[in-house]
Design a protein around this motif. Sequence first.
Motif, PDB file in Angstrom:
ATOM      1  N   ALA A 134     -14.855 -57.810 -32.541  1.00 49.68           N
ATOM      2  CA  ALA A 134     -15.151 -59.007 -32.099  1.00 49.68           C
ATOM      3  C   ALA A 134     -15.596 -60.506 -32.726  1.00 49.68           C
ATOM      4  O   ALA A 134     -17.076 -60.242 -31.882  1.00 49.68           O
ATOM      5  CB  ALA A 134     -14.531 -59.216 -30.549  1.00 49.68           C
ATOM      6  N   TYR A 135     -15.574 -61.245 -33.319  1.00 48.78           N
ATOM      7  CA  TYR A 135     -16.371 -61.999 -33.190  1.00 48.78           C
ATOM      8  C   TYR A 135     -15.563 -63.425 -33.121  1.00 48.78           C
ATOM      9  O   TYR A 135     -14.227 -63.124 -33.221  1.00 48.78           O
ATOM     10  CB  TYR A 135     -17.354 -62.287 -34.787  1.00 48.78           C
ATOM     11  N   PRO A 136     -16.055 -64.881 -33.264  1.00 49.86           N
ATOM     12  CA  PRO A 136     -14.668 -66.335 -32.848  1.00 49.86           C
ATOM     13  C   PRO A 136     -13.951 -65.928 -33.506  1.00 49.86           C
ATOM     14  O   PRO A 136     -14.263 -66.316 -34.575  1.00 49.86           O
ATOM     15  CB  PRO A 136     -15.702 -66.696 -32.453  1.00 49.86           C
ATOM     16  N   ASP A 137     -12.857 -65.642 -33.302  1.00 49.87           N
ATOM     17  CA  ASP A 137     -12.094 -67.146 -34.180  1.00 49.87           C
ATOM     18  C   ASP A 137     -11.827 -68.049 -34.795  1.00 49.87           C
ATOM     19  O   ASP A 137     -11.796 -69.172 -34.232  1.00 49.87           O
ATOM     20  CB  ASP A 137     -10.487 -66.542 -33.471  1.00 49.87           C
ATOM     21  N   HIS A 138     -12.041 -68.098 -35.923  1.00 50.75           N
ATOM     22  CA  HIS A 138     -12.227 -69.959 -36.185  1.00 50.75           C
ATOM     23  C   HIS A 138     -11.363 -70.736 -36.722  1.00 50.75           C
ATOM     24  O   HIS A 138     -11.101 -71.577 -36.844  1.00 50.75           O
ATOM     25  CB  HIS A 138     -12.864 -69.484 -38.683  1.00 50.75           C
ATOM     26  N   THR A 139      -9.859 -69.946 -36.508  1.00 48.74           N
ATOM     27  CA  THR A 139      -8.904 -70.860 -36.077  1.00 48.74           C
ATOM     28  C   THR A 139      -8.482 -71.334 -35.032  1.00 48.74           C
ATOM     29  O   THR A 139      -8.322 -72.686 -34.984  1.00 48.74           O
ATOM     30  CB  THR A 139      -7.742 -69.827 -37.132  1.00 48.74           C
ATOM     31  N   GLN A 140      -9.356 -71.699 -33.813  1.00 41.32           N
ATOM     32  CA  GLN A 140      -9.189 -72.400 -32.520  1.00 41.32           C
ATOM     33  C   GLN A 140      -9.918 -73.221 -33.315  1.00 41.32           C
ATOM     34  O   GLN A 140      -9.488 -73.466 -32.709  1.00 41.32           O
ATOM     35  CB  GLN A 140      -9.503 -71.776 -31.457  1.00 41.32           C
ATOM     36  N   PHE A 141     -11.188 -73.557 -34.005  1.00 38.46           N
ATOM     37  CA  PHE A 141     -11.449 -74.843 -34.140  1.00 38.46           C
ATOM     38  C   PHE A 141     -10.826 -75.777 -35.878  1.00 38.46           C
ATOM     39  O   PHE A 141     -11.371 -76.952 -36.040  1.00 38.46           O
ATOM     40  CB  PHE A 141     -13.018 -74.870 -35.036  1.00 38.46           C
ATOM     41  N   GLU A 142      -9.665 -75.339 -35.786  1.00 36.05           N
ATOM     42  CA  GLU A 142      -9.053 -76.216 -37.313  1.00 36.05           C
ATOM     43  C   GLU A 142      -8.059 -76.433 -36.754  1.00 36.05           C
ATOM     44  O   GLU A 142      -7.170 -76.656 -36.500  1.00 36.05           O
ATOM     45  CB  GLU A 142      -9.366 -74.701 -38.505  1.00 36.05           C
ATOM     46  N   LYS A 143      -7.863 -77.894 -37.566  1.00 35.59           N
ATOM     47  CA  LYS A 143      -6.898 -78.653 -36.555  1.00 35.59           C
ATOM     48  C   LYS A 143      -5.703 -78.441 -37.297  1.00 35.59           C
ATOM     49  O   LYS A 143      -5.092 -79.148 -36.457  1.00 35.59           O
ATOM     50  CB  LYS A 143      -6.961 -79.731 -36.419  1.00 35.59           C
ATOM     51  N   ASN A 144      -5.908 -77.684 -38.593  1.00 37.05           N
ATOM     52  CA  ASN A 144      -4.260 -77.831 -39.325  1.00 37.05           C
ATOM     53  C   ASN A 144      -3.783 -77.009 -39.068  1.00 37.05           C
ATOM     54  O   ASN A 144      -2.896 -75.595 -39.362  1.00 37.05           O
ATOM     55  CB  ASN A 144      -4.428 -78.015 -40.612  1.00 37.05           C
ATOM     56  N   SER A 145      -4.449 -76.158 -38.108  1.00 35.98           N
ATOM     57  CA  SER A 145      -4.147 -73.833 -37.916  1.00 35.98           C
ATOM     58  C   SER A 145      -3.056 -74.151 -36.927  1.00 35.98           C
ATOM     59  O   SER A 145      -3.248 -74.965 -35.563  1.00 35.98           O
ATOM     60  CB  SER A 145      -5.377 -72.971 -37.298  1.00 35.98           C
ATOM     61  N   PRO A 146      -1.743 -73.196 -37.062  1.00 40.69           N
ATOM     62  CA  PRO A 146      -1.142 -73.172 -35.912  1.00 40.69           C
ATOM     63  C   PRO A 146      -1.801 -72.727 -34.445  1.00 40.69           C
ATOM     64  O   PRO A 146      -1.351 -72.921 -33.416  1.00 40.69           O
ATOM     65  CB  PRO A 146      -0.151 -72.031 -37.009  1.00 40.69           C
TER      66      PRO A 146
END
Length: 226
Positions: A134-146
């Motif tokens: 486990a490592y941080p999921d980068h999509t949580q910081f991406e405004k355009n990510s669902p």
Amino acid sequence: MPRPWKRLAGTSGPDKKGLSGKRTKTENSNELSALVENSNAQTTSDSKNHGQNLSNYWLMKTEPESRLEKGVDVKFSIEDLKAEPEQTACWDGVRNYQARNFLRAMKLEDEAFFYHSNCKEPGIAGLVKIVKEAYPDHTQFEKNSPHYDPSSKKDNPKWFMVDVQLVRKLKRFISLAELKTYHQAHKTSDGPLKNMALFTRQRLSIQSLTQEEFDFILHLEEKEAN
DNA sequence: GCCAACGTTGGC
DNA sequence: GCCAACGTTGGC
């Protein structure tokens, strides 16, 4: 919870490092669940691995058919995984605490069933293994990510992902319907699938399996589909 | 900290 | 596309 799918690995270079899982041969999943289940613990409680090298077993759901979420296709089938570089992908998008805690409990080389959900034929399509813990999921910081989560801070990420690599497709697809038949039968016969999370924790996208559950399901591929 | 309203999951 | 199950949110 969010969907289980994941998406390409490209964005996160998988790397390897290692360790092994644990799991005692008793009720593992139950005890593991107890350890992992509701805690919101942020810190990576470094693995509660008493130095045993027993593996944990998992089931990870993903959607093999196209579906748009915030304009983004969340499809990720076993063929999509197979097509990735090194047949490896990061498992992003998990937005449920219990599922996240399971992700964080995964150890290198743990094996997981790759489960197709929300599709024409739900069921287990293949076997994967954990190649990055486990490592941080980068999509949580991406405004355009669902899966953008505005409440998550970079210096204290809420959501995590692992990298998985295809081990192989199963010799035959093991459908949800077939598993359910066994689950039902095992409830009365006290068989291995009587408490399978797929049926008892219906909406959980990352589930843990006992060794008995894992072994039983894997042996099904040698038999005729019911 | 309860719990009703709401949103999502995912089989069918 | 329906809708049951169930997780999450937010008022109080």
